[in-house]
Scaffold this active site. Structure first.
Site, PDB file in Angstrom:
ATOM      1  N   HIS A 219       0.803  -1.221   0.000  1.00  0.00           N
ATOM      2  CA  HIS A 219       0.000   0.000   0.000  1.00  0.00           C
ATOM      3  C   HIS A 219       0.836   1.271   0.000  1.00  0.00           C
ATOM      4  CE1 HIS A 219      -3.313  -2.693   0.479  1.00  0.00           C
ATOM      5  NE2 HIS A 219      -4.167  -1.694   0.435  1.00  0.00           N
ATOM      6  N   SER A 223      -0.567  -0.889  -6.066  1.00  0.00           N
ATOM      7  CA  SER A 223      -0.400  -2.060  -6.921  1.00  0.00           C
ATOM      8  C   SER A 223       0.296  -1.694  -8.225  1.00  0.00           C
ATOM      9  CB  SER A 223      -1.764  -2.670  -7.242  1.00  0.00           C
ATOM     10  OG  SER A 223      -2.432  -3.017  -6.058  1.00  0.00           O
ATOM     11  N   LYS A 247     -14.203  -8.104  -9.048  1.00  0.00           N
ATOM     12  CA  LYS A 247     -13.370  -8.932  -9.922  1.00  0.00           C
ATOM     13  C   LYS A 247     -12.741 -10.085  -9.137  1.00  0.00           C
ATOM     14  CE  LYS A 247     -10.021  -8.572 -13.624  1.00  0.00           C
ATOM     15  NZ  LYS A 247      -9.622  -7.707 -14.729  1.00  0.00           N
ATOM     16  N   ASP A 248     -12.270  -9.794  -7.896  1.00  0.00           N
ATOM     17  CA  ASP A 248     -11.705 -10.855  -7.063  1.00  0.00           C
ATOM     18  C   ASP A 248     -12.773 -11.857  -6.665  1.00  0.00           C
ATOM     19  OD1 ASP A 248      -9.074 -10.008  -7.098  1.00  0.00           O
ATOM     20  OD2 ASP A 248      -9.308  -8.708  -5.350  1.00  0.00           O
ATOM     21  N   GLU A 291       5.803 -34.012  -2.067  1.00  0.00           N
ATOM     22  CA  GLU A 291       4.585 -33.530  -2.693  1.00  0.00           C
ATOM     23  C   GLU A 291       4.942 -32.762  -3.959  1.00  0.00           C
ATOM     24  OE1 GLU A 291       2.009 -35.140  -1.451  1.00  0.00           O
ATOM     25  OE2 GLU A 291       0.907 -33.498  -0.531  1.00  0.00           O
TER      26      GLU A 291
END
Lengths: 431, 222
Positions: A219, A223, A247-248, A291
């Site tokens: 922040h 972004s 959108k998220d 894994e």
């Protein structure tokens, strides 16, 4: 901390005013993920994956806390308690499968998140700190995932613990005592299982703490975006809420469809059948592999088979074992230096023709190949392929990237985000 | 008592500095200028006159004393991780090897780790002795690794010295690797008939634990 045109939090009711004056927590949320955070208007779906990783962590914490209510960390009882969760506990099978596959999906979204950062140059100034914290989160995730995998105390759990703690015995002089200190014994046993459980419970909260720092650091500059061009005026941004919450939210829906599809229809697809055999300290499974999300690093570990020394003298400088371990850890620690290895001022791979070629035809195939070889037994052809891929991996970051940054001629950048999106220049010159 | 009093008295001033620094940072934050913040901090935390003061001695002494205390507390927090008394108290084991025919081997467990006891055939002994010891990664002869007169009894930990897997080759039908001894399936280490590392990533030979024959057929490990 934010752009001057960011909307200000204005509490309406008396209660919210009262709270805001005493503990401005709603204000913090408003400025972090609400309308008070201006975000570039051109983010694509790759920018969803940070939020998705956060959701994956919450899924892991919630399911994990529930599993801990039924799990029993003892070498005699651990395996049976997991079976008890699967068969007897109401909805236990669902919670355990969600936790098991949740780990895989956490890594999937984090790998896409890292991919986004690598391609769009999100690690570059002024966002280096976000990147450093991100690599730290990645390391913590790996440690947490490893310790979680040990808890069911199946064959893969046990031998995974043996091999991973064995890494430390490669360190000269203090290695073996260090390994015994970590395990609390000569081999993985009750002491190791109990402390792994304790730490596996603790570390997600440490990760959550580092995520807060990661988002805080984000922040400060705000972004990044697919063009890599910095925000110049209010026209370049939209408020996080409602634009990117929507959108998220859509991206989250798609993510959850994939997640529940695997959890319900192929819950063991990403696991190993050997881990449904109780741990046997006297017999190693014929083919132990970690894994899937550790395979590239495992391939690098296995790529070192010959001691490094002065030829024909028999003097060994570094043993093959130590080199493999150093290279494996080095392949991740290397990422900490990435912001200073890639010196090109252009962030986005879209405007870097040479970088883009090495990225798509070098780095990505190399990582795919490492993942593939990591899952194969240590036969000559796979070892050679991993050696080539491992060599390229290090060369890409340490040699190719610095050189490309110097000699490359980037494509012309758009003057602003708005121009890139609409084709029209900014209406008024930024003050 | 007097020391405490002094520390308290002197403790007042340094407390002031961070407060001022916080205020300066806050101020700088709103003005979005960090350069000023650093300057303010520098002047404030130094007080009026820079240089060594009598009070510095008290500061260093206090912090050092607290540091020693912190170390003393950290020690048990670190040492609790080491093997506990019951883990260390695992007694030595005695194994009757009479039933193991030449060419056969058994796996047993000592200190929670597998142990291989192998009755070597004359051919295997010969093969182990043929090897040029100087050319090995971890040079040892078969005699170094066995007891005199009992060269056929090869007793090693079944723990690969690479990353701790159990090598194959002890049980019937298992792969013995390119050198006829043991083969670790995890990362491809090959051991010969004296359990010496010959090929692959493992740095040393399989470990020979402390052992002794207490009778002709009973061996004591540990």
């Amino acid at each position: 901390m934010s752009f001057p045109w960011a909307q200000e939090y204005k509490p309406q009711g008396t209660v919210s005013k009262w709270v805001d004056e005493r503990l401005p927590l709603p204000r913090l949320v408003y400025n972090a993920v609400g309308a008070g955070y201006p975000v570039p208007r051109n983010l694509n779906y790759f920018w969803n994956f940070g939020v998705l990783a956060g959701v994956a962590l919450v899924i892991q914490i919630v399911t994990g806390i529930i599993l801990a209510m039924h799990y029993y960390a003892s070498v005699d009882g651990a395996f049976n308690s997991v079976e008890h969760i699967m068969r007897d506990v109401n909805s236990g099978w669902f919670i355990r499968y969600a936790h098991m596959n949740g780990a895989s999906f956490f890594f999937i979204v984090v790998y896409i998140h890292i991919f986004r950062g690598l391609f769009y140059g999100s690690y570059k100034a002024p966002r280096e700190m976000i990147w450093l914290l991100g690599v730290t989160i990645f390391l913590l995730m790996m440690a947490t995932a490893f310790m979680g995998y040990v808890l069911p105390w199946g064959q893969m759990s046990f031998w995974g613990a043996q091999v991973i703690t064995g890494f430390f015995s490669a360190i000269p002089l203090v290695g073996e005592p260090l390994r015994q200190w970590l395990l609390g014994g000569f081999a993985p046993d009750q002491a190791a299982l109990n402390r792994f459980f304790s730490l596996h419970y603790l570390m997600p909260f440490v990760i959550a703490g580092v995520i807060i720092l990661h988002v805080w650091a984000l922040h400060i500059p705000g972004s990044s975006n697919p063009t890599g061009v910095s925000v110049k005026s209010e026209q370049d941004t939209v408020p996080f809420h409602p634009y990117y919450t929507a959108k998220d939210g859509f991206g989250l829906g798609i993510f959850l469809i994939f997640f529940v599809a695997v959890t319900f229809f192929a819950p063991n697809m990403l696991g190993h059948p050997d881990n449904y055999i109780p741990a046997n300290p006297l017999s190693t499974p014929a083919h132990i592999v970690p894994e899937w999300y550790f395979l590239p690093f495992y391939a690098i570990l296995k790529a070192f088979t010959v001691d490094f020394g002065i030829p024909f003298t028999g003097i060994i400088i570094i043993e093959a074992k130590l080199m493999g371990v150093l290279a494996m850890f080095g392949s991740i620690l290397l990422l900490f230096f990435l912001p200073w290895l890639d010196t090109s001022p252009v962030r986005s791979g879209h405007y870097r023709p040479l970088f883009r070629k090495f990225f798509w035809f070098g780095l990505i195939p190399c990582i795919v190949l490492l993942t593939y070889c990591g899952g194969k037994p240590p036969y000559a052809q796979w070892v050679i392929l991993s050696q080539i891929a491992a060599a390229y991996y290090f060369a890409h970051f340490l040699i190719i990237l610095p050189i490309v940054s110097r000699i490359e001629r980037p494509l012309p950048l758009p003057n602003s985000i708005t121009e890139a999106v609409t084709g029209k220049p900014l209406e008024t010159a930024a003050a | 008592m007097s020391t405490v009093k002094k520390t308290k008295g002197t403790g007042k001033k340094p407390v002031k500095a961070p407060k001022a620094a916080v205020a300066a940072t806050l101020k700088a934050d709103s003005a979005t200028s960090n350069g000023n913040a650093a300057d303010n901090l520098h002047i404030d935390s130094n007080g009026q006159t820079p240089g060594v003061r009598r009070r510095d001695f008290i500061h260093i002494a206090t912090v050092s004393f607290a540091g020693v205390g912190a170390d003393a507390v950290a020690m048990p927090l670190v040492s609790q991780m080491s093997a506990s008394a019951d883990v260390l108290a695992l007694a030595s084991i005695e194994v009757d090897v009479a039933a193991i025919q030449p060419g056969q081997s058994i796996k047993t467990s000592w200190r929670k780790q597998p142990v291989f006891i192998r009755n070597l055939t004359p051919a295997e002994i010969e093969e182990a002795n043929k090897v040029d010891v100087g050319g090995l990664r971890d040079p040892q002869t078969l005699a170094d690794r066995t007891k005199p007169g009992k060269e056929n009894w090869l007793i090693t930990l079944g723990v690969c010295t690479h990353l701790g897997c159990v090598p194959l080759g002890a049980a019937a039908g298992e792969v013995k690797g390119e050198y006829g001894g043991y083969f670790c399936p995890c990362h491809g280490s090959h051991y010969d008939t004296a359990a010496r590392i010959r090929k692959g990533p493992a740095p040393t030979n399989l470990v020979v634990p402390e052992f002794a024959f207490i009778s002709d057929t009973v061996v004591k490990i540990g």
